[in-house]
Design a protein around this motif. Structure first.
Motif, PDB file in Angstrom:
ATOM      1  N   ARG A  74       0.864  -1.176   0.000  1.00  0.00           N
ATOM      2  CA  ARG A  74       0.000   0.000   0.000  1.00  0.00           C
ATOM      3  C   ARG A  74       0.904   1.230   0.000  1.00  0.00           C
ATOM      4  O   ARG A  74       1.843   1.317   0.785  1.00  0.00           O
ATOM      5  N   SER A  76       1.313   5.640  -1.687  1.00  0.00           N
ATOM      6  CA  SER A  76       0.813   6.760  -2.470  1.00  0.00           C
ATOM      7  C   SER A  76       1.767   7.018  -3.631  1.00  0.00           C
ATOM      8  O   SER A  76       2.917   6.570  -3.633  1.00  0.00           O
ATOM      9  N   LEU A  77       1.273   7.763  -4.610  1.00  0.00           N
ATOM     10  CA  LEU A  77       2.052   8.105  -5.788  1.00  0.00           C
ATOM     11  C   LEU A  77       2.092   9.622  -5.958  1.00  0.00           C
ATOM     12  O   LEU A  77       1.079  10.302  -5.780  1.00  0.00           O
ATOM     13  N   ALA A  87       2.119   7.321 -13.169  1.00  0.00           N
ATOM     14  CA  ALA A  87       1.293   7.208 -11.963  1.00  0.00           C
ATOM     15  C   ALA A  87      -0.149   6.868 -12.310  1.00  0.00           C
ATOM     16  O   ALA A  87      -0.788   6.048 -11.627  1.00  0.00           O
ATOM     17  N   ALA A  91      -1.995   3.547 -10.946  1.00  0.00           N
ATOM     18  CA  ALA A  91      -3.189   3.686 -10.108  1.00  0.00           C
ATOM     19  C   ALA A  91      -4.390   2.982 -10.709  1.00  0.00           C
ATOM     20  O   ALA A  91      -5.243   2.457  -9.981  1.00  0.00           O
ATOM     21  N   PRO A  95      -5.540  -0.477  -8.310  1.00  0.00           N
ATOM     22  CA  PRO A  95      -6.289   0.455  -7.448  1.00  0.00           C
ATOM     23  C   PRO A  95      -6.304   0.049  -5.987  1.00  0.00           C
ATOM     24  O   PRO A  95      -6.372   0.917  -5.101  1.00  0.00           O
ATOM     25  N   ILE A  98      -3.223   1.661  -3.958  1.00  0.00           N
ATOM     26  CA  ILE A  98      -2.934   3.089  -3.934  1.00  0.00           C
ATOM     27  C   ILE A  98      -3.723   3.774  -2.832  1.00  0.00           C
ATOM     28  O   ILE A  98      -4.952   3.706  -2.796  1.00  0.00           O
ATOM     29  N   LYS A 100      -3.174   7.380  -2.029  1.00  0.00           N
ATOM     30  CA  LYS A 100      -3.508   8.659  -2.648  1.00  0.00           C
ATOM     31  C   LYS A 100      -2.591   8.876  -3.843  1.00  0.00           C
ATOM     32  O   LYS A 100      -1.528   8.264  -3.951  1.00  0.00           O
ATOM     33  N   ILE A 101      -3.006   9.777  -4.744  1.00  0.00           N
ATOM     34  CA  ILE A 101      -2.207  10.071  -5.921  1.00  0.00           C
ATOM     35  C   ILE A 101      -2.156  11.580  -6.132  1.00  0.00           C
ATOM     36  O   ILE A 101      -3.177  12.265  -6.024  1.00  0.00           O
ATOM     37  N   ILE A 192      -9.429   4.918 -11.440  1.00  0.00           N
ATOM     38  CA  ILE A 192      -8.620   5.338 -10.305  1.00  0.00           C
ATOM     39  C   ILE A 192      -9.545   5.592  -9.116  1.00  0.00           C
ATOM     40  O   ILE A 192     -10.378   6.499  -9.140  1.00  0.00           O
ATOM     41  N   ALA A 194      -8.399   5.920  -5.838  1.00  0.00           N
ATOM     42  CA  ALA A 194      -7.739   6.679  -4.771  1.00  0.00           C
ATOM     43  C   ALA A 194      -8.081   8.161  -4.882  1.00  0.00           C
ATOM     44  O   ALA A 194      -8.274   8.682  -5.985  1.00  0.00           O
ATOM     45  N   ALA A 196      -7.381  11.909  -5.427  1.00  0.00           N
ATOM     46  CA  ALA A 196      -6.340  12.500  -6.267  1.00  0.00           C
ATOM     47  C   ALA A 196      -6.246  14.003  -6.025  1.00  0.00           C
ATOM     48  O   ALA A 196      -7.260  14.686  -5.867  1.00  0.00           O
TER      49      ALA A 196
END
Length: 251
Positions: A74, A76-77, A87, A91, A95, A98, A100-101, A192, A194, A196
């Protein structure tokens, strides 16, 4: 009480820049994030690894290999420009992994020759001429906004980054072609899941604000920060962007 373990954040750098573009973010986030900042294939010390165009899918596979080697389940990007292209692909593909992105100066669309305009022949010129002062000037106008370039006080940009760009190898052309000839992936945006954060500069020539709006409209849970600078938010407006990004990633 044992303090919480900093959350892993994979930071993907832009074409023409390198992992050092995230130095300010990493320093400000010490104790809050665990930054993983890989060099991308065909760039930095890996510029000699390739002998053909490096596609966005090539870079995506490479980054996923690094993530798997680190055993990250797990994370973030954070991606800028080409790093954002990658990214988005990660993502959408994973999914469940991730948290957060953050997409800085990014888009998910292909770039036509018409979009490139006066920059269309840049890969051929880099391959033929290398990073001459004239080509460095062109790259600077892509990577930084007019306000930043007009500010003589920004020695970090006019000195440090101009010098670093001038030291780039013409072998970078394989990565350059990969960005200039990339396929779009706007169809991935609804996948996606997450949250963003999209950061867009009003003076961004490489990825204009309307292209960031497509990210905002296409990703289900997205927020948009627009600022008066260019293509490289964490370098051009660190006092604004870095705290905003860190707060988003850690709250």
């Amino acid at each position: 009480m044992t303090p919480p373990t900093p959350a892993p954040v994979v930071c993907l750098h832009s074409l023409f820049l390198d992992p050092r573009m995230f130095d300010g973010l990493v320093a400000a986030g010490e104790g809050r994030i665990r930054a993983i900042v890989p060099e991308l294939p065909g760039q930095v010390s890996r510029v000699g690894e390739v002998s053909r165009t490096v596609t966005m899918d090539d870079v995506t596979e490479d980054v996923l290999g690094t993530i798997d080697e680190l055993g990250l389940e797990r994370y973030s990007l954070v991606g800028q420009s080409m790093g954002g292209d990658v990214a988005v692909r990660i993502a959408a593909r994973r999914p469940e992994s991730i948290d957060k992105i953050v997409l800085l100066g990014s888009s998910a669309r292909a770039q036509s020759r018409e979009d490139l305009g006066e920059f269309a022949d840049l890969p051929d010129r880099i391959e033929r001429e290398g990073f001459t002062p004239e080509i460095v000037d062109i790259v600077m106008t892509i990577m930084f906004g007019a306000t930043t370039l007009a500010d003589d006080g920004r020695r970090d940009i006019h000195g440090t980054w101009r010098s670093r760009i001038g030291e780039l190898s013409p072998r970078l052309v394989h990565a350059v072609r990969g960005v200039f000839e990339r396929e779009g992936c706007t169809e991935l945006l609804p996948s996606i899941t997450a949250p963003a954060l999209i950061v867009s500069g009003t003076e961004d020539l490489g990825r204009p604000p309307a292209w960031s709006d497509e990210l905002f409209d296409g990703i289900p849970d997205a927020r948009l920060l627009r600022y008066k600078q260019g293509h490289s938010p964490v370098l051009e407006a660190p006092a604004l962007v870095v705290p905003f990004v860190l707060d988003f990633l850690t709250t």
